[in-house]
Design an enzyme around this catalytic site. Structure first.
Site, PDB file in Angstrom:
ATOM      1  CE1 TYR A   8      13.307  -4.138  -0.628  1.00 51.03           C
ATOM      2  CE2 TYR A   8      13.029  -5.973  -2.429  1.00 51.03           C
ATOM      3  CZ  TYR A   8      12.602  -4.903  -1.515  1.00 51.03           C
ATOM      4  OH  TYR A   8      11.169  -4.825  -1.429  1.00 51.03           O
ATOM      5  CD  GLU A  46      -8.076   2.010   4.493  1.00 49.26           C
ATOM      6  OE1 GLU A  46      -7.788   2.651   3.317  1.00 49.26           O
ATOM      7  OE2 GLU A  46      -8.394   0.955   4.843  1.00 49.26           O
ATOM      8  N   GLY A  72      10.335   0.698  -2.377  1.00 48.43           N
ATOM      9  CA  GLY A  72      11.286   1.858  -2.721  1.00 48.43           C
ATOM     10  C   GLY A  72      10.690   2.292  -4.103  1.00 48.43           C
ATOM     11  CG  ASP A  87      -1.723  -1.385  -7.097  1.00 48.84           C
ATOM     12  OD1 ASP A  87      -0.849  -0.652  -7.588  1.00 48.84           O
ATOM     13  OD2 ASP A  87      -1.507  -2.329  -6.365  1.00 48.84           O
ATOM     14  NE  ARG A 145       4.215 -10.902   1.697  1.00 50.27           N
ATOM     15  CZ  ARG A 145       4.327 -10.070   2.698  1.00 50.27           C
ATOM     16  NH1 ARG A 145       5.186  -9.227   3.112  1.00 50.27           N
ATOM     17  NH2 ARG A 145       3.071  -9.985   3.231  1.00 50.27           N
ATOM     18  NE  ARG A 172       4.044  -1.899   0.872  1.00 49.43           N
ATOM     19  CZ  ARG A 172       3.790  -2.107  -0.303  1.00 49.43           C
ATOM     20  NH1 ARG A 172       3.042  -1.536  -1.000  1.00 49.43           N
ATOM     21  NH2 ARG A 172       4.601  -2.916  -1.221  1.00 49.43           N
ATOM     22  CB  ALA A 223       4.049   2.450  -5.032  1.00 48.32           C
TER      23      ALA A 223
HETATM   24  C1  LIG Z   1       5.534  -7.998  -4.089  1.00 48.59           C
HETATM   25  C2  LIG Z   1       5.359  -6.357  -4.408  1.00 48.59           C
HETATM   26  C3  LIG Z   1       6.394  -5.345  -4.163  1.00 48.59           C
HETATM   27  C4  LIG Z   1       6.392  -4.235  -4.542  1.00 48.59           C
HETATM   28  N1  LIG Z   1       7.267  -3.368  -4.363  1.00 48.59           N
HETATM   29  C5  LIG Z   1       7.190  -2.212  -4.857  1.00 48.59           C
HETATM   30  C6  LIG Z   1       8.068  -1.082  -4.821  1.00 48.59           C
HETATM   31  O1  LIG Z   1       9.317  -1.345  -4.353  1.00 48.59           O
HETATM   32  N2  LIG Z   1       8.021   0.021  -5.159  1.00 48.59           N
HETATM   33  C7  LIG Z   1       6.739   0.591  -5.871  1.00 48.59           C
HETATM   34  O2  LIG Z   1       6.690   1.401  -6.554  1.00 48.59           O
HETATM   35  N3  LIG Z   1       5.666  -0.347  -6.031  1.00 48.59           N
HETATM   36  C8  LIG Z   1       5.904  -1.645  -5.401  1.00 48.59           C
HETATM   37  N4  LIG Z   1       4.745  -2.426  -5.679  1.00 48.59           N
HETATM   38  C9  LIG Z   1       3.577  -1.855  -5.809  1.00 48.59           C
HETATM   39  C10 LIG Z   1       2.808  -1.235  -4.859  1.00 48.59           C
HETATM   40  O3  LIG Z   1       2.902  -1.781  -3.516  1.00 48.59           O
HETATM   41  C11 LIG Z   1       1.521  -0.926  -5.250  1.00 48.59           C
HETATM   42  O4  LIG Z   1       1.316  -0.328  -6.556  1.00 48.59           O
HETATM   43  C12 LIG Z   1       1.007   0.159  -4.146  1.00 48.59           C
HETATM   44  O5  LIG Z   1       0.869  -0.229  -2.813  1.00 48.59           O
HETATM   45  C13 LIG Z   1      -0.675   0.468  -4.561  1.00 48.59           C
HETATM   46  O6  LIG Z   1      -1.078   1.392  -3.710  1.00 48.59           O
HETATM   47  P1  LIG Z   1      -2.521   2.028  -3.687  1.00 48.59           P
HETATM   48  O7  LIG Z   1      -2.930   3.032  -2.725  1.00 48.59           O
HETATM   49  O8  LIG Z   1      -2.974   2.116  -5.028  1.00 48.59           O
HETATM   50  O9  LIG Z   1      -3.586   0.486  -3.232  1.00 48.59           O
HETATM   51  P2  LIG Z   1      -3.389  -0.261  -1.621  1.00 48.59           P
HETATM   52  O10 LIG Z   1      -2.303  -0.129  -1.168  1.00 48.59           O
HETATM   53  O11 LIG Z   1      -3.982  -1.620  -2.065  1.00 48.59           O
HETATM   54  O12 LIG Z   1      -4.591   0.605  -0.873  1.00 48.59           O
HETATM   55  C14 LIG Z   1      -5.838   0.358  -1.104  1.00 48.59           C
HETATM   56  C15 LIG Z   1      -6.555   1.050   0.304  1.00 48.59           C
HETATM   57  O13 LIG Z   1      -7.797   0.957  -0.205  1.00 48.59           O
HETATM   58  C16 LIG Z   1      -8.446   0.269   0.945  1.00 48.59           C
HETATM   59  N5  LIG Z   1      -9.842  -0.126   0.568  1.00 48.59           N
HETATM   60  C17 LIG Z   1      -9.886  -1.019  -0.284  1.00 48.59           C
HETATM   61  N6  LIG Z   1     -11.431  -1.364  -0.561  1.00 48.59           N
HETATM   62  C18 LIG Z   1     -11.849  -0.361   0.219  1.00 48.59           C
HETATM   63  C19 LIG Z   1     -13.401  -0.165   0.201  1.00 48.59           C
HETATM   64  N7  LIG Z   1     -14.403  -0.697  -0.459  1.00 48.59           N
HETATM   65  N8  LIG Z   1     -13.715   0.975   0.915  1.00 48.59           N
HETATM   66  C20 LIG Z   1     -12.925   1.658   1.519  1.00 48.59           C
HETATM   67  N9  LIG Z   1     -11.452   1.425   1.352  1.00 48.59           N
HETATM   68  C21 LIG Z   1     -11.267   0.443   0.695  1.00 48.59           C
HETATM   69  C22 LIG Z   1      -7.474  -0.673   1.496  1.00 48.59           C
HETATM   70  O14 LIG Z   1      -7.998  -1.027   3.109  1.00 48.59           O
HETATM   71  C23 LIG Z   1      -6.400  -0.038   1.323  1.00 48.59           C
HETATM   72  O15 LIG Z   1      -5.968   0.757   2.763  1.00 48.59           O
HETATM   73  C24 LIG Z   1       5.005  -3.606  -5.103  1.00 48.59           C
HETATM   74  C25 LIG Z   1       3.973  -4.814  -5.301  1.00 48.59           C
HETATM   75  C26 LIG Z   1       4.310  -5.961  -4.852  1.00 48.59           C
HETATM   76  C27 LIG Z   1       3.153  -7.072  -5.072  1.00 48.59           C
END
Ligand SMILES: Cc1cc2nc3c(=O)[nH]c(=O)nc-3n(C[C@H](O)[C@H](O)[C@H](O)COP(=O)(O)OP(=O)(O)OC[C@H]3O[C@@H](n4cnc5c(N)ncnc54)[C@H](O)[C@@H]3O)c2cc1C
Length: 459
Positions: free
Chosen positions: A257, A38, A53, A338, A225, A144, A351
């Site tokens: 919410y 990380e 959520g 993502d 926000r 979160r 998520a």
């Molecule tokens: C406004 C908003 C509201 C949302 N609400 C919801 C909801 O209610 N419910 C839901 O299901 N989804 C929701 N989502 C979507 C959700 O937030 C994302 O889909 C989810 O957080 C993505 O998780 P992830 O682990 O894939 O990526 P991330 O949370 O982006 O985690 C990526 C991690 O990788 C690390 N990283 C990045 N690059 C590197 C690198 N080169 N080397 C090492 N580490 C690295 C970062 O530091 C981070 O810790 C929402 C999104 C938005 C924009």
């Protein structure tokens, strides 16, 4: 890493957001060796939203990833206010003056499902203590964090390496080599890119064959926000705060919410944008308060939203997404969360899709590691396993992403079918819009993925 047989399997996960941690939880539970790398110095959530959520599919995936998660998770959740129906996902109302309060459709524009239970996350006092929050920005992230904090209780600390920013990936026939910004080098049998929307791993996977798909696309919309106390919110919206709302309007909309056990109120004020996103490498942009307030000026907007907007930070959060992704893997490297399918947030399901990715992938890897000949060559299993993962996960995750975009069109009065009619928007969302996401048979997906993998191996 010593060789490339099944017993040598070691998984490198890059990124400790919800997706990466979910995979780690699943691998830990199933006894598959892994290491998480990380970039941050500690578990943290540099996410866009304060609250998060999961739909019933996300809850189920978490349960299936790791027994005992749900029990802990339930303790930090909040739904609509007590007494109000918990099976309402959102109630649709108007952004225009009067909010539609006196319209004949009032009371009939909520969407949800009898088997849906609204559960957003609140922070807990222990969360604040353990993360050492110092200012209100950090506190906004706490919700979160509460989820991430629970996830980390299932993961062995010695399997996590912080301050490791992945810079370069090299694939060899028998391993993957990871190079980090601090000069460190690591090796693994496979690499899972859970590194979020601006993913280094995505670049590696897609650049050779699909270079135009690497970068996330600006969705020509952004939001402001904030999180305020529920008593502050009640001064503006009265009892409308009790049930989650989507206020729809011409080019603008607002989502609200409750979080923090009902003590706090989370809001997003969203706007469409005609211009390209200005910043090259950032998805948020500091602006002046005047510029922010100007977005919600005009006779078409109820005064209450201007009062709410004054409580937001003057930061524009751009909405970006991965509209087209032709594959989620390349040889020994695979995408999850993502990095594979960043989405617009309007279905609150992004998520949840990452949790489903983790569930399928950890089951495939556990099947390979535990149920196959330990001395067999690993490479064919990786090929077959990743192809199966891609075949099961990509169509569903991409569909979610398309529908989130379509929903954005509805909420901003841009959808050709629903136009500017809240009754039509609500009616469309009430008719099986969410069911395919929420009530999906995840066990069947795991079985189908394992079958596909075996079929490919037996060809
Ligand atoms: C406004 C908003 C509201 C949302 N609400 C919801 C909801 O209610 N419910 C839901 O299901 N989804 C929701 N989502 C979507 C959700 O937030 C994302 O889909 C989810 O957080 C993505 O998780 P992830 O682990 O894939 O990526 P991330 O949370 O982006 O985690 C990526 C991690 O990788 C690390 N990283 C990045 N690059 C590197 C690198 N080169 N080397 C090492 N580490 C690295 C970062 O530091 C981070 O810790 C929402 C999104 C938005 C924009």
């Amino acid at each position: 890493m010593s060789g490339d047989t099944i017993r040598d399997l070691h998984v490198a996960i890059v990124g400790a957001g919800i997706g990466g941690l979910a995979l780690a939880m699943g691998l830990e539970k199933r006894g598959v060796p892994y290491t998480i790398y990380e970039a941050a110095q500690e578990f943290s959530a540099v996410g866009l939203s304060a609250g998060i959520g999961f739909g019933p599919n996300g809850d189920l995936a978490l349960d299936m990833l790791q027994e005992g998660f749900r029990e802990k998770y339930d303790k930090v959740c909040v739904g609509n206010m007590p007494g109000e129906p918990q099976d309402i996902y959102y109630e649709g109302m108007l952004l225009e003056p009067g909010l539609g309060l006196n319209e004949s459709w009032r009371g009939k524009t909520a969407w949800g499902h009898p088997d849906y239970v609204r559960r957003g996350v609140r922070h807990s006092p222990s969360t604040f203590k353990s993360f050492n929050y110092v200012n209100s920005t950090d506190i906004n992230q706490a919700h979160r964090h509460a989820v991430l904090e629970i996830m980390t209780t299932f993961i062995s600390a010695e399997k996590v390496r912080f301050s490791k920013t992945l810079m370069e990936i090299q694939q060899r026939s028998d391993k993957v080599i990871l190079k980090f910004a601090d000069g460190d080098v690591a090796e693994a049998s496979i690499l899972v890119g859970a590194d979020g929307i601006k993913s280094t791993v995505r670049e590696h996977v897609l650049r050779p064959l699909y270079p135009s798909q690497v970068e996330p696309v600006y969705a020509n919309s952004y939001c402001y926000r904030g999180v305020i106390t529920t008593s502050e919110a009640k001064e503006i919206f009265g009892d409308l705060t009790d049930v989650a709302k989507m206020y729809v309007g011409e080019r603008l909309c607002c989502v609200t919410y409750l979080i923090s056990k009902g003590d706090e109120f989370n809001f997003l004020l969203c706007a469409l944008d005609d211009k390209p996103w200005e910043l090259k490498n950032a998805v948020s942009q500091q602006i002046t308060q005047e510029v922010m307030l100007a977005d919600f000026e005009g006779p078409g907007v109820d005064e209450r939203f201007r009062r709410l907007l004054k409580k937001a930070r003057p930061v524009k959060w751009g909405f970006f997404y991965h509209r087209h992704t032709s594959t989620y893997y390349r040889d020994r490297v695979v995408l999850l969360g993502d990095s594979a399918h960043a989405s617009l947030p309007f279905q609150a399901a992004g998520a949840g899709q990452g949790l489903e990715d983790s569930l399928i992938l950890c089951n495939l890897l556990a099947t390979i590691y535990h149920d196959r000949d330990q001395v067999a060559a690993l490479a064919p299993y990786i090929r077959a396993g990743f192809a199966a993962y891609d075949a099961i996960r990509r169509p569903r995750a991409q569909r979610q992403l398309e529908r989130a975009h379509e929903m954005s069109d509805m909420l901003h009065y841009r959808h050709p079918e629903t136009g500017k009619r809240i009754e039509s928007i609500a009616s469309k969302l009430q008719k099986n819009w969410f069911e395919w996401i929420w009530f999906h048979d995840l066990k069947a997906d795991i079985d189908a993925a394992c079958k596909k993998m075996d079929a490919a191996l037996n060809k």
